[in-house]
Every structure is written in C-alpha cells, then in structure tokens.
Design a protein around this motif. Structure first.
Motif, mmCIF file in Angstrom:
data_model
loop_
_atom_site.group_PDB
_atom_site.id
_atom_site.type_symbol
_atom_site.label_atom_id
_atom_site.label_comp_id
_atom_site.label_asym_id
_atom_site.label_seq_id
_atom_site.Cartn_x
_atom_site.Cartn_y
_atom_site.Cartn_z
ATOM 1 N N LYS A 1 0.834 -1.216 0.000
ATOM 2 C CA LYS A 1 0.000 0.000 0.000
ATOM 3 C C LYS A 1 0.865 1.260 0.000
ATOM 4 C CE LYS A 1 -3.296 -2.938 0.546
ATOM 5 N NZ LYS A 1 -4.078 -3.381 -0.615
ATOM 6 N N ASN A 2 1.702 1.384 0.997
ATOM 7 C CA ASN A 2 2.583 2.565 1.071
ATOM 8 C C ASN A 2 3.855 2.147 1.789
ATOM 9 O OD1 ASN A 2 3.066 5.270 0.415
ATOM 10 N ND2 ASN A 2 2.501 5.942 2.460
ATOM 11 N N PHE A 3 4.529 1.171 1.173
ATOM 12 C CA PHE A 3 5.662 0.466 1.782
ATOM 13 C C PHE A 3 6.935 1.273 1.543
ATOM 14 C CE2 PHE A 3 8.738 -3.059 2.084
ATOM 15 C CZ PHE A 3 8.250 -3.779 3.164
ATOM 16 N N ASN A 4 7.063 2.302 2.365
ATOM 17 C CA ASN A 4 8.216 3.209 2.278
ATOM 18 C C ASN A 4 9.230 2.720 3.304
ATOM 19 O OD1 ASN A 4 10.039 5.298 2.342
ATOM 20 N ND2 ASN A 4 8.555 6.857 2.973
ATOM 21 N N ARG A 5 10.202 1.966 2.838
ATOM 22 C CA ARG A 5 11.122 1.283 3.757
ATOM 23 C C ARG A 5 12.562 1.606 3.383
ATOM 24 N NH1 ARG A 5 14.249 -3.315 4.136
ATOM 25 N NH2 ARG A 5 14.338 -4.164 6.245
ATOM 26 N N ASN B 1 10.087 1.195 8.299
ATOM 27 C CA ASN B 1 9.018 0.973 7.332
ATOM 28 C C ASN B 1 7.844 1.857 7.726
ATOM 29 O OD1 ASN B 1 6.923 0.064 5.750
ATOM 30 N ND2 ASN B 1 6.900 -2.013 6.569
ATOM 31 N N LEU B 2 7.444 2.737 6.838
ATOM 32 C CA LEU B 2 6.361 3.675 7.167
ATOM 33 C C LEU B 2 5.083 2.965 7.619
ATOM 34 C CD1 LEU B 2 5.638 6.786 7.061
ATOM 35 C CD2 LEU B 2 4.414 6.194 4.975
ATOM 36 N N GLU B 3 4.848 1.762 7.120
ATOM 37 C CA GLU B 3 3.620 1.075 7.505
ATOM 38 C C GLU B 3 3.653 0.638 8.975
ATOM 39 O OE1 GLU B 3 2.808 -1.898 4.517
ATOM 40 O OE2 GLU B 3 2.243 -0.381 3.038
ATOM 41 N N ARG B 4 4.821 0.713 9.595
ATOM 42 C CA ARG B 4 4.948 0.529 11.051
ATOM 43 C C ARG B 4 5.754 1.710 11.592
ATOM 44 N NH1 ARG B 4 3.441 -4.660 12.430
ATOM 45 N NH2 ARG B 4 4.278 -4.271 14.478
ATOM 46 N N MET B 5 5.204 2.899 11.348
ATOM 47 C CA MET B 5 6.026 4.108 11.457
ATOM 48 C C MET B 5 6.442 4.499 12.866
ATOM 49 S SD MET B 5 3.536 7.352 10.853
ATOM 50 C CE MET B 5 4.527 8.403 11.898
ATOM 51 N N ASN B 6 5.839 3.892 13.880
ATOM 52 C CA ASN B 6 6.280 4.224 15.241
ATOM 53 C C ASN B 6 7.504 3.420 15.663
ATOM 54 O OD1 ASN B 6 4.112 6.082 16.805
ATOM 55 N ND2 ASN B 6 3.116 4.870 15.205
ATOM 56 N N GLU B 7 7.940 2.515 14.801
ATOM 57 C CA GLU B 7 9.032 1.615 15.184
ATOM 58 C C GLU B 7 10.291 1.874 14.366
ATOM 59 O OE1 GLU B 7 5.917 -2.059 16.083
ATOM 60 O OE2 GLU B 7 7.503 -2.335 14.585
ATOM 61 N N ILE C 1 1.354 7.511 17.206
ATOM 62 C CA ILE C 1 0.928 8.597 16.313
ATOM 63 C C ILE C 1 0.935 8.097 14.859
ATOM 64 C CG2 ILE C 1 1.748 10.392 17.895
ATOM 65 C CD1 ILE C 1 4.075 10.800 15.845
ATOM 66 N N GLY C 2 0.523 8.964 13.923
ATOM 67 C CA GLY C 2 0.300 8.488 12.552
ATOM 68 C C GLY C 2 0.838 9.400 11.470
ATOM 69 N N TYR C 3 0.438 9.076 10.246
ATOM 70 C CA TYR C 3 0.914 9.761 9.033
ATOM 71 C C TYR C 3 0.750 11.274 9.127
ATOM 72 C CZ TYR C 3 0.775 11.002 4.028
ATOM 73 O OH TYR C 3 0.974 11.572 2.798
ATOM 74 N N GLU C 4 -0.431 11.724 9.589
ATOM 75 C CA GLU C 4 -0.715 13.162 9.566
ATOM 76 C C GLU C 4 0.239 13.959 10.458
ATOM 77 O OE1 GLU C 4 -2.531 10.837 10.915
ATOM 78 O OE2 GLU C 4 -3.629 11.519 12.687
ATOM 79 N N HIS C 5 0.771 13.265 11.483
ATOM 80 C CA HIS C 5 1.669 13.982 12.394
ATOM 81 C C HIS C 5 2.956 14.425 11.696
ATOM 82 C CE1 HIS C 5 -1.085 11.817 15.004
ATOM 83 N NE2 HIS C 5 -0.760 12.645 15.973
ATOM 84 N N THR C 6 3.363 13.695 10.643
ATOM 85 C CA THR C 6 4.603 14.083 9.950
ATOM 86 C C THR C 6 4.446 15.480 9.335
ATOM 87 O OG1 THR C 6 3.965 13.017 7.861
ATOM 88 C CG2 THR C 6 5.186 11.667 9.442
#
Ligand SMILES: NC(=O)c1ccc[n+]([C@@H]2O[C@H](COP(=O)([O-])OP(=O)(O)OC[C@H]3O[C@@H](n4cnc5c(N)ncnc54)[C@H](O)[C@@H]3O)[C@@H](O)[C@H]2O)c1
Length: 370
Positions: free
Chosen positions: A259-263, A276-282, A318-323
């Motif tokens: 989907k949005n695998f920015n790694r 990996n953005l799909e697990r962006m808190n880690e 937190i999530g995508y919008e926080h960036t």
C-alpha cells in the motif's frame, strides 16, 4: 502571538494534510505564531468551498493568481500538481511571501533552479515538504547516525512500493500525464526515498537507473476516451554516495499487495537501522555494543524521542498526519530562529538533480553523474 496568514493552493490529498497540520500545530507545540487559515484555492468552486468549510478556512478562491500576491498573505503553501509549482512560487517569491511547496519541487531541474533563485533573490524563507524526515522514528535514526551508532555507512537500501496502478483498467489522472506531473513513480515516490538518503546518508554522486512503463494506455474516467501514459510506472536505481556508501532505490506503483511500503535499511560498520512507514512508530536498530546479538525494535514514542513531547504518553502511537504537523512546526521554529527551515528549496534542487540523473541514465543506459 504573531498571526501568520496562510494561502493554500490545492484542496486535495495534500491540501487536507496541510490544512490539518496548520490547525494542529499550535494545539500541541509551543510556537510563537498563530497560523490563520486565510484562503484556500482550487479550480472546482463547490469542492473548494466544501473543504474550506470543513477545515475552517476563512475564504476560498478558484484562482491562485488572485491570492498569492495579496498583502494580507504571509505564507503561500503549494499543494497542487507539479506543473503549477513553478508559476505559483515565482509569483509568490516576487511578492516576498514565505514559500512552502510540495515535492518534487518542480517538474524539471531548470524550473526547480529558477524557483530557488527567485526565493533567494527576494530573500524569501523557503521550505519543501519532504515530511517523512519528520516521522519521529526517522528523526531518531538520524540522531543515532550522528551519534555514531551505526559507524561508517556502507549500504542504503530503499524501497517505496505502492500497488494502485497494477490494474490496467484503472483510469488515468494527472499523475500519469508528464505535462502535469513531470514524471511518474520517480517524482512521486523515488524523490521521497532520495530525500531520506540525503538526510540519513549524504549526497549522492552518481547513479545508474532504469525507468519502466508497464501500461501505455488507460481509460479516461467517465468517458470512452483512451489516454496515453507518458510517465514511468517504476524507477530502479543503483546509487553511489560521496562518502563511499552505495545504495539501491526502488519505487513502483505496481507492487501488488503493497500500500505505502516506504522502507529503508542502513548498514554501517557498527550497526544497522531499518524503518518501514507502515509501522512508522518503530525503528529497528542493531548495534555491536551490548551483550545481545540481533536487531531490537525501538518504539519511538517516549517523551525523549523527537516530537513526542508534544503528543501522547509512551506507546500511545501517532500516525501519518503527524509528519505534516512536525513539518510546519519546523517552518515556524525556523521563522522564530531566523534561519532557513529544512528541507528547503536547496534540498529540492539537489533532489531534482538526482531525479534528472536517473532519467538521463535510463535513456542512455549508462552511469550518470549527479
Ligand atoms: N509529501 C507527500 O507525501 C505527498 C503526498 C502526495 C502528494 N504530494 C505532492 O502534493 C502535490 C499535490 O498532490 P495531491 O496528491 O494532493 O493531488 P490531488 O490531485 O489530491 O490535489 C490536487 C489539487 O490541486 C488543485 N489544482 C490542480 N491544478 C490546479 C491549478 N492549475 N490551479 C490551482 N489548483 C490546481 C486541484 O484542484 C486539487 O485541489 C503534488 O506536488 C504531489 O507530488 C506530496
């Protein structure tokens, strides 16, 4: 508290992300400015009106030409397709506005250079929205690299994978039209991985690359017409950095299931990092130091982690919008500190040099200097 009047061009995906960021930033961070959602622009009046009402913009307009020079506007925030970036920014620069522009900076290197020159000539503050730098785990990765946590970097390995074009019947849109988008996966996704490469590893010196288009014709939405696709669907590159590191960057809209695998993964002489953005808190971190062999997963949600002091208790992710909120925070902090925010148009031009080299390499089938 100083008011900062915003004019935003574009009310789509990024228009909504930026509107939310401008609204949120002061509620969660101490900033000396009050962003005022003054006027939002888009071509479709009923749609722009709807978005204006939803996000609390004071006014809306269907012509960006009517707003970017207005004396009551401080910031011009460009959230429209690539072909509009240069004309909007060039007009706003002459009017000495604060320039905040979506990526890639422009559709061509020449346009990007003109935008930087105009910003510099008119002493404008300028910033480009490469928001992934400001995911807390990515900022933490940068801090760990600066502290020597991974040692000398050998490898940068980035994949930015989406799947939304894999169906050949998916209708065309501006992103598949070179005149509007400049390029395909290259400017859209590869540019983000390039920004992270520059942020985390350093400047790229040369590239060899392959651009590919899988589907050359697509239906036009709500029409019997068929349109040509003249942008790349996928971009692959091997890159060499000035500091001796080497890397690969791959971006595609045909990665079925992704989907949005920015790694990215970074391997250095003393440690490695993986995100990996799909697990962006880690953030995955391997270090030679300490008794344990193997990667550990850092949940980057402690108060001590970048940006988390403004948000929730540890583990309340937190999530995508926080960036985007963190990106406008950087802009406001830079204004207060009278410095240029990062990344800015200089970064935008450097990024575009890499994209340009990738295009040249794909045509010539050679290594190209950036
Ligand atoms: N930072 C990121 O992660 C990220 C993500 C997606 C898109 N983007 C970038 O943001 C920009 C916009 O992309 P999007 O996904 O929001 O697009 P979108 O199609 O969702 O929205 C585009 C908006 O621009 C407006 N627009 C189009 N042509 C215009 C014109 N001539 N004059 C005025 N307004 C015009 C449209 O009305 C619409 O509101 C692009 O540069 C894109 O590369 C960045």
């Amino acid at each position: 508290m100083r008011k900062l009047n915003i004019a935003m061009i574009g009310y789509g995906f990024m228009g909504r992300a930026h509107s939310n960021a401008w609204r949120q930033v002061r509620s969660f961070f101490d900033v000396p400015y009050e962003p005022v959602l003054k006027v939002i622009c888009g071509r479709n009046e009923s749609e722009v009106k709807k978005v204006a009402n939803r996000f609390g913009w004071e006014e809306y307009s269907t012509r960006w030409e009517d707003v970017v020079e207005r004396p009551d506007i401080d910031v011009v925030d460009v959230c429209s397709p690539g072909y509009t970036h240069a004309p909007i920014v060039l007009r706003a620069a002459v009017a000495k506005k604060i320039l905040f522009c979506e990526k890639p900076l422009a559709n061509t290197l020449t346009e990007a250079q003109q935008m930087l020159e105009a910003a510099q000539k008119n002493n404008c503050v300028h910033m480009i929205c490469h928001n992934y730098r400001r995911a807390p785990a990515v900022s933490l990765a940068r801090n760990l690299i600066e502290q020597g946590g991974v040692g000398d970097i050998y490898h940068y390995r980035a994949t930015y994978l989406q799947e939304w074009l894999r169906n050949p019947q998916f209708p065309t849109r501006w992103r598949l039209d070179r005149a509007k988008a400049g390029s395909g996966a290259l400017g859209d996704l590869f540019s983000h991985s390039t920004d992270l490469a520059r942020f985390l590893v350093g400047e790229i010196s040369e590239v060899t690359a392959l651009l590919n288009t899988f589907v050359h014709k697509r239906p036009v939405l709500d029409s019997t017409e068929i349109a040509d696709v003249d942008v790349d669907d996928a971009a692959l590159s091997i890159v060499r950095f000035h500091n001796g590191a080497i890397g690969t960057i791959e971006a595609t809209r045909y990665a079925t299931g992704r989907k949005n695998f920015n790694r990215f993964e970074i391997n250095g002489s003393r440690g490695s990092l993986s995100f990996n953005l799909e697990r962006m808190n880690e953030l995955e971190f391997y270090s030679d130091e300490g008794p344990n062999s193997g990667f550990k997963t850092i949940q980057a949600t402690d108060k001590a982690h970048p940006y988390l002091s403004g948000w929730w208790p540890p583990g309340h992710i937190i999530g995508y919008e926080h960036t985007f909120t963190h990106t406008v925070l950087e802009l406001l902090q830079a204004l207060e500190e009278e410095r240029l925010p990062t990344p800015n148009f200089e970064d935008g031009v450097k990024n575009q040099r890499v994209l340009d080299a990738v295009e040249r390499s794909s045509v010539a089938r050679t290594w190209e200097t950036v």
